[in-house]
Motif scaffolding. Structure first.
Motif, mmCIF file in Angstrom:
data_model
loop_
_atom_site.group_PDB
_atom_site.id
_atom_site.type_symbol
_atom_site.label_atom_id
_atom_site.label_comp_id
_atom_site.label_asym_id
_atom_site.label_seq_id
_atom_site.Cartn_x
_atom_site.Cartn_y
_atom_site.Cartn_z
ATOM 1 N N SER A 228 0.830 -1.212 0.000
ATOM 2 C CA SER A 228 0.000 0.000 0.000
ATOM 3 C C SER A 228 0.859 1.255 0.000
ATOM 4 O O SER A 228 0.515 2.260 -0.650
ATOM 5 N N GLN A 231 2.248 1.704 -3.473
ATOM 6 C CA GLN A 231 1.194 2.230 -4.348
ATOM 7 C C GLN A 231 1.037 3.735 -4.176
ATOM 8 O O GLN A 231 0.955 4.495 -5.155
ATOM 9 N N ASP A 285 1.520 -6.920 -6.540
ATOM 10 C CA ASP A 285 0.110 -6.599 -6.307
ATOM 11 C C ASP A 285 -0.773 -7.473 -7.199
ATOM 12 O O ASP A 285 -0.816 -7.307 -8.411
#
Length: 339
Positions: A228, A231, A285
């Protein structure tokens, strides 16, 4: 940091070809010695890493001389060790390791024995260890080179990635901790308005981070399995540097250059680091967000593809990413040490 990563990959290659071979043992030695140096001599109190050591230090005559701190001391006996002095016209006597070279090449008389058998590696014999200790003690009386304690975001993030990679190869928890702490030190330079390119004694510098800094930080997050966070960093990176044409820097009064350079220097270029980070995140991912990051990596590789043709030796990281895109291997876990 790049050497730590390279020797860890070298060890993995040698182990896959011939487990326990002399070349594998040598690669392991190089990786461990490099990690020891980084943690002992370059680590800052914050967990980040200093920028550099000065090449010069005071010699025996009190004059600045390149490499004086590391030169071989004739008062230290080398007989029976794998080390030997070699005369350099510019530096004087420097330390060479012919015994290790001959051993790695199987030229030490052990015909047909590539693994070294039960005998210790030449750098682990009692004589070699004692010689190493005497050489290190001899340095205590010399003037140590000055260290630049500035933390550069890209460099510390790159070191975090290297320790994360090496910890997975050698299963060294201490190295994984070093990677986490280095990442935290670099990530601490991020604010609501952006990311600082550097810090000194914990205080962020005035310069804004460039594409390389953001990319290396995102790459370190992906290397550590922080999907995360990676990202988020790559999303902001895209908004800052990839809108329209790819560029290395935002508008910064301290920098007059613009555009993009895809040439690797002492570190991967910004576009190469960004492409590699996007590739790693795309493979890591498994959600619907994964494929777009692979597309981002492809776009960046294509944007600099002419460099790979015109100067392939200056675009090694781009080539690695291009190969990864052609032969993608999906990662099954974001845990750096899956059970």
């Amino acid at each position: 940091a790049l050497y730590l990563r390279a020797t860890s990959a070298w060890f993995g290659l040698e182990e896959s070809l011939e487990p326990g071979s002399r070349w594998a043992q040598l690669a392991r030695r190089e990786a461990y010695d490099t990690a020891e140096f980084l943690l002992r001599d370059m680590r800052l109190d914050s967990g980040g890493f200093a920028t550099a050591l000065d090449a010069d230090s005071l010699d025996a005559h009190g004059q600045p001389a390149e490499g004086a701190y590391y030169l071989e001391d004739h008062e230290v006996g080398l007989t029976g060790s794998p080390y030997a002095p070699v005369l350099s016209e510019e530096l004087g006597f420097v330390l060479h390791a012919p015994g290790i070279e001959h051993w790695a090449e199987g030229a030490d008389g052990a015909v047909g024995d590539n693994s070294g058998g039960s005998r210790p590696e030449p750098w682990l014999t009692e004589t070699a260890l004692a010689t190493r200790e005497r050489l290190l003690r001899a340095r205590e009386d010399r003037s140590a080179p000055l260290r630049d304690d500035k933390l550069i975001t890209a460099h510390t993030a790159m070191t975090a990635s290297a320790f994360a990679f090496a910890s997975a190869v050698f299963v060294e928890p201490e190295w994984l901790t070093a990677a986490e702490e280095a990442f935290a030190a670099a990530a601490a330079l991020r604010t609501d308005t952006g990311l600082a390119r550097s810090a000194f004694q914990g205080e962020p510098g005035p310069g804004k981070a460039g594409l390389s800094d953001w990319a290396q930080l995102a790459g370190a997050a992906a290397e550590l399995g922080k999907t995360s966070v990676a990202q988020e960093l790559l999303t902001e990176l895209s908004e800052r540097f990839l809108t329209g044409t790819v560029r290395d820097y935002e508008h910064d009064p301290l920098l007059t250059t613009g555009g993009m350079s895809a040439f690797d220097d002492t570190e991967p270029s910004g576009v190469a680091a960004a492409a590699h980070a996007a590739l790693c995140l795309g493979l890591l991912d498994e959600t619907a967000e994964g494929p777009p990051w692979l597309q981002t990596a492809q776009r960046l590789v294509l944007a600099a593809s002419d460099i790979m043709y015109r100067a392939p030796r200056a675009a090694g990281w781009l080539q690695v990413t291009a190969e990864g895109l052609l032969n993608a291997v999906r990662v099954e876990s974001d845990d750096p040490h899956p059970v």
